[in-house]
Motif scaffolding. Structure first.
Motif, mmCIF file in Angstrom:
data_model
loop_
_atom_site.group_PDB
_atom_site.id
_atom_site.type_symbol
_atom_site.label_atom_id
_atom_site.label_comp_id
_atom_site.label_asym_id
_atom_site.label_seq_id
_atom_site.Cartn_x
_atom_site.Cartn_y
_atom_site.Cartn_z
ATOM 1 N N LYS A 393 0.839 -1.201 0.000
ATOM 2 C CA LYS A 393 0.000 0.000 0.000
ATOM 3 C C LYS A 393 0.879 1.257 0.000
ATOM 4 O O LYS A 393 2.056 1.223 0.398
ATOM 5 C CB LYS A 393 -0.899 0.026 1.239
ATOM 6 N N ARG A 394 0.311 2.368 -0.404
ATOM 7 C CA ARG A 394 1.004 3.655 -0.340
ATOM 8 C C ARG A 394 1.457 3.916 1.090
ATOM 9 O O ARG A 394 0.699 3.661 2.032
ATOM 10 C CB ARG A 394 0.055 4.803 -0.724
ATOM 11 N N ALA A 395 2.639 4.499 1.210
ATOM 12 C CA ALA A 395 3.117 4.880 2.544
ATOM 13 C C ALA A 395 2.591 6.263 2.885
ATOM 14 O O ALA A 395 3.329 7.227 3.068
ATOM 15 C CB ALA A 395 4.636 4.840 2.592
ATOM 16 N N ASP A 396 1.249 6.374 2.941
ATOM 17 C CA ASP A 396 0.569 7.564 3.454
ATOM 18 C C ASP A 396 0.287 7.253 4.915
ATOM 19 O O ASP A 396 -0.572 6.412 5.217
ATOM 20 C CB ASP A 396 -0.759 7.795 2.720
ATOM 21 N N LEU A 397 1.025 7.904 5.798
ATOM 22 C CA LEU A 397 1.005 7.495 7.204
ATOM 23 C C LEU A 397 0.895 8.683 8.131
ATOM 24 O O LEU A 397 1.315 9.799 7.798
ATOM 25 C CB LEU A 397 2.297 6.721 7.523
ATOM 26 N N LEU A 398 0.346 8.403 9.309
ATOM 27 C CA LEU A 398 0.204 9.417 10.349
ATOM 28 C C LEU A 398 0.672 8.817 11.669
ATOM 29 O O LEU A 398 0.164 7.779 12.093
ATOM 30 C CB LEU A 398 -1.275 9.833 10.454
ATOM 31 N N LEU A 399 1.663 9.469 12.272
ATOM 32 C CA LEU A 399 2.171 9.024 13.570
ATOM 33 C C LEU A 399 1.758 10.055 14.612
ATOM 34 O O LEU A 399 2.030 11.244 14.450
ATOM 35 C CB LEU A 399 3.700 8.903 13.522
ATOM 36 N N VAL A 400 1.093 9.574 15.668
ATOM 37 C CA VAL A 400 0.641 10.490 16.730
ATOM 38 C C VAL A 400 1.107 9.992 18.088
ATOM 39 O O VAL A 400 1.371 8.796 18.264
ATOM 40 C CB VAL A 400 -0.906 10.637 16.741
ATOM 41 N N LYS A 401 1.191 10.911 19.021
ATOM 42 C CA LYS A 401 1.520 10.533 20.399
ATOM 43 C C LYS A 401 0.289 9.900 21.044
ATOM 44 O O LYS A 401 -0.841 10.243 20.710
ATOM 45 C CB LYS A 401 1.911 11.778 21.204
ATOM 46 N N GLY A 402 0.518 8.991 21.993
ATOM 47 C CA GLY A 402 -0.613 8.424 22.723
ATOM 48 C C GLY A 402 -1.379 7.400 21.911
ATOM 49 O O GLY A 402 -0.877 6.885 20.908
ATOM 50 N N ASP A 403 -2.618 7.167 22.322
ATOM 51 C CA ASP A 403 -3.390 6.067 21.747
ATOM 52 C C ASP A 403 -4.799 6.516 21.345
ATOM 53 O O ASP A 403 -5.743 6.435 22.127
ATOM 54 C CB ASP A 403 -3.483 4.928 22.774
ATOM 55 N N PRO A 404 -4.947 6.956 20.096
ATOM 56 C CA PRO A 404 -6.277 7.408 19.652
ATOM 57 C C PRO A 404 -7.291 6.269 19.565
ATOM 58 O O PRO A 404 -8.486 6.546 19.462
ATOM 59 C CB PRO A 404 -6.004 8.011 18.275
ATOM 60 N N THR A 405 -6.837 5.013 19.642
ATOM 61 C CA THR A 405 -7.825 3.921 19.627
ATOM 62 C C THR A 405 -8.541 3.832 20.974
ATOM 63 O O THR A 405 -9.550 3.146 21.102
ATOM 64 C CB THR A 405 -7.175 2.559 19.284
ATOM 65 N N GLU A 406 -7.977 4.536 21.962
ATOM 66 C CA GLU A 406 -8.648 4.627 23.272
ATOM 67 C C GLU A 406 -9.231 6.029 23.470
ATOM 68 O O GLU A 406 -10.337 6.181 23.950
ATOM 69 C CB GLU A 406 -7.640 4.346 24.407
ATOM 70 N N ASP A 407 -8.424 7.048 23.132
ATOM 71 C CA ASP A 407 -8.847 8.439 23.305
ATOM 72 C C ASP A 407 -8.731 9.135 21.956
ATOM 73 O O ASP A 407 -7.635 9.455 21.497
ATOM 74 C CB ASP A 407 -7.946 9.131 24.334
ATOM 75 N N ILE A 408 -9.861 9.381 21.327
ATOM 76 C CA ILE A 408 -9.857 9.887 19.948
ATOM 77 C C ILE A 408 -9.154 11.243 19.843
ATOM 78 O O ILE A 408 -8.619 11.593 18.784
ATOM 79 C CB ILE A 408 -11.297 9.935 19.386
ATOM 80 N N LEU A 409 -9.124 12.010 20.919
ATOM 81 C CA LEU A 409 -8.475 13.328 20.854
ATOM 82 C C LEU A 409 -6.965 13.213 20.618
ATOM 83 O O LEU A 409 -6.319 14.198 20.245
ATOM 84 C CB LEU A 409 -8.748 14.122 22.139
ATOM 85 N N ALA A 410 -6.420 12.013 20.817
ATOM 86 C CA ALA A 410 -4.973 11.832 20.611
ATOM 87 C C ALA A 410 -4.550 12.007 19.156
ATOM 88 O O ALA A 410 -3.370 12.219 18.874
ATOM 89 C CB ALA A 410 -4.536 10.455 21.122
ATOM 90 N N THR A 411 -5.490 11.968 18.220
ATOM 91 C CA THR A 411 -5.085 12.181 16.820
ATOM 92 C C THR A 411 -4.513 13.572 16.603
ATOM 93 O O THR A 411 -3.863 13.834 15.606
ATOM 94 C CB THR A 411 -6.276 12.017 15.849
ATOM 95 N N ARG A 412 -4.780 14.482 17.547
ATOM 96 C CA ARG A 412 -4.359 15.883 17.360
ATOM 97 C C ARG A 412 -2.895 16.121 17.706
ATOM 98 O O ARG A 412 -2.339 17.148 17.336
ATOM 99 C CB ARG A 412 -5.249 16.789 18.222
#
Ligand code: ZN
Length: 617
Positions: A393-412
């Motif tokens: 797949k394309r290497a279109d990626l997003l690395l974020v701190k924390g765990d947005p799978t638990e706390d959605i605000l972590a995507t920010r």
């Protein structure tokens, strides 16, 4: 949504380009480093559908080469240690209107693909051409509907741009074929008679709606429908629409709505952010208070995020859409995250994070919300090369701190964004935004030049187009934003009262852009667009005469950002004095005015008018 909304879209879109192209397009010049081999180690990986746990992701030549634990990679592959962070597929925003710097802003906030739902055809074609040549790695990938299907006089036609409309089922196939020839990736249809907003405008009838959907399907294209009400939503789905570009906010969902959508195998892009904004809530305001986000927001982004739509005389509530999502989830209807940026209350890229938050508030789990912005739109729109983290797949990626799978605000809390394996240069963008904010703050403190207190800007009596203060008059046309309108100014003899001269402004509005303009601009500062404090005066006045057409005075302010406030006037055969208080321009007190324009457009055609005795009073 309705005419006001789309007007707003074009005001934003158009003037973004306008201002952006006037200022140095530094963001576009940022050169991405060439793609190489690297491995992101020990991140928590959400692959677009599920959590893989802690894993390594190896990227080579823009694609994902391997995913697994303790991957063996070549010794020259760069290692990015990411324990504690979460790696996601680059986000997909399934409802935007892209223009100007939209795609740059999108990528900064982790949106690597925008599914545009109506933009200028020329813009769409240019971006796609650049993308095909491997350019624009610092811009989100664009897929677009191009133009939209609407009735004559319907939503979308109100700007003077040539939108090819439809009035009968027989026109559907040629219309769809013309869009495909232009490069539309899918077909966008508008069903909205304005009743959700207490207004009225023509809309396609059900037979034509169905014919356009069928015509799209005949060519293997997805048909997405903008709707205003729950009734429209049913009609669109019954007509065979593949999906809805919005949910409705006019009424609580009927109990069987979710099942009804599921039975027709349709998908939904709820656009909760814009529905909240339409309900009068400034949905984007919380984003402007988030310390992870603030450094990447221009002052214009902040202004727009804090806005909402004016209150409509009908009862609109985003909560109805949230109730509908509960039903959609129960019925396993695909839900896609879309923002409708850059409408009031939204901005490209950043608003997807608010949409994710609202999807979770509506009952999706954080993982379901993340899937709504990754694997689900990829599957729905047949984008087989993205939306999941998997080999090939394309290497279109997003690395974020924390765990947005638990706390959605972590995507920010973004660490890095990659498009095709090339890391977005967020640091440079951040520095550029910071500098622009500093410059604006400094300029806003600039006192008016001497001469301002008298108030006369120009009477053209010396036979030139000079101004008593400020940076003088210059021609301004939409050519700087890709338009083809032409214009000229000249000092002509005659004028109002005993005046010897006046300024004549003439030209041709091409009408190829929804916000087409041509005319003249004056700036009060020493340089064009430097804001100056003119609050000692209360209004702008001028004499005008002309061909009887309607013209516009536009005022840019530093606090108003890229979007000018405007007032119209008619230039008739007799000279007439026109006085407009500053407050009529979005309530400004004049403390940070950066430019005043007198322009024709957006309706296509030739124009000619004269102004004289332009002054502040
Ligand atoms: Zn839209």
């Amino acid at each position: 949504m309705n005419s006001k909304k789309l007007t707003s879209i074009f005001r934003v879109l158009g003037w973004i380009s306008f201002f952006f192209l006037l200022s140095a397009p530094a963001f576009f010049l940022a050169k991405a480093q060439s793609g190489t081999s690297f491995v992101i180690r020990n991140a928590r990986v959400f692959d677009g559908r599920k959590i893989l746990g802690q894993a390594d992701v190896w990227v080579e030549n823009g694609k994902i080469k391997a995913v697994g634990k303790n991957l063996k990679v070549p010794s020259d592959a760069r290692v990015i240690e990411a324990s504690g962070d979460t790696l996601l597929p680059g986000l997909i925003d399934s409802h935007t209107h892209a223009w100007g710097d939209a795609l740059k802003e999108a990528e900064i906030f982790g949106v690597t693909t925008e599914l545009d739902m109506f933009t200028g055809v020329k813009y769409m074609q240019q971006v796609k051409e650049d993308q095909a040549e491997g350019k624009d790695l610092d811009l989100a990938d664009l897929r677009s509907a191009g133009s939209l299907a609407t009735a004559p006089g319907g939503h979308g036609t109100e700007y003077g741009i040539q939108i090819p409309t439809l009035s009968s089922p027989a026109e559907s196939q040629p219309w769809v074929d013309a869009r495909i020839a232009e490069g539309s990736d899918y077909i966008k249809i508008v069903i909205d008679d304005g009743s959700a907003y207490g207004s009225h405008r023509p809309t396609l009838d059900n037979e034509t709606l169905k014919a356009v959907v069928d015509a799209a399907h005949k060519r293997g294209k997805i048909a997405v429908v903008h709707i205003g009400t729950q009734q429209d939503a049913r009609a669109a789905i019954e007509a065979g629409a593949d999906g809805l570009a919005h949910l409705f906010a006019d009424s609580a969902p009927e109990p069987d709505f979710g099942k009804f959508v599921a039975a027709h195998h349709a998908f939904i892009v709820p656009t909760l952010t814009v529905l909240e904004s339409v309900s009068g809530v400034p949905t984007g305001e919380s984003l402007t208070n988030d310390s992870h986000i603030i450094p990447y927001l221009t002052s214009d982004d902040v202004t727009n995020l804090k806005r909402s739509f004016p209150k409509f005389p009908t009862h609109l509530s985003e909560k109805y859409a949230e109730q509908t999502i509960v039903q959609l989830k129960a019925a396993h209807v695909p839900v896609l995250a879309g923002t409708d940026a850059p409408n009031a209350g939204t901005s490209h890229g950043v608003s997807i994070h608010r949409e994710l938050e609202l999807l979770v508030r509506s009952g999706l789990t954080p993982q379901e919300a993340l899937a709504a912005a990754t694997s689900v739109p990829a599957t729905t729109f047949h984008l087989d090369d993205r939306g999941v983290i998997a080999p090939g797949k394309r290497a279109d990626l997003l690395l974020v701190k924390g765990d947005p799978t638990e706390d959605i605000l972590a995507t920010r809390d973004i660490v890095s964004v990659w498009k095709l394996g090339v890391e977005d240069d967020r640091a440079t963008y951040r520095a550029t935004v910071a500098k622009a904010k500093q410059d604006a703050a400094k300029a806003a403190l600039t006192p008016a030049q001497s001469g301002t207190e008298i108030g006369l800007i120009s009477d053209f009596e010396d036979g030139t187009s000079s101004a008593k203060f400020g940076s003088g008059w210059m021609v301004s046309t939409d050519t700087i934003a890709g338009g083809k309108s032409t214009g000229e100014m000249k000092v002509v003899s005659g004028g109002t009262n005993a005046s010897k001269h006046a300024l004549e402004i003439s030209g041709v509005i091409d009408g190829g852009l929804p916000y087409a303009w041509s005319g003249v601009m004056w700036s009060p500062g020493s340089q064009p667009f430097v804001p100056v404090n003119l609050s000692a005066k209360k209004s702008i006045s001028f004499m005008a005469t002309g061909d009887g057409q309607t013209y516009r005075v536009l005022i840019f302010t530093a606090s108003g950002g890229r979007i000018p406030a405007q007032q119209t006037f008619t230039a008739g055969t007799e000279w007439k004095k026109i006085t407009v208080p500053f407050s009529a321009f979005n309530g400004t007190d004049g403390h940070d005015i950066s430019a005043v324009l007198f322009v024709g457009g957006p309706n296509a055609g030739t124009f000619k008018f004269q102004i004289d005795d332009v002054r502040l009073e």
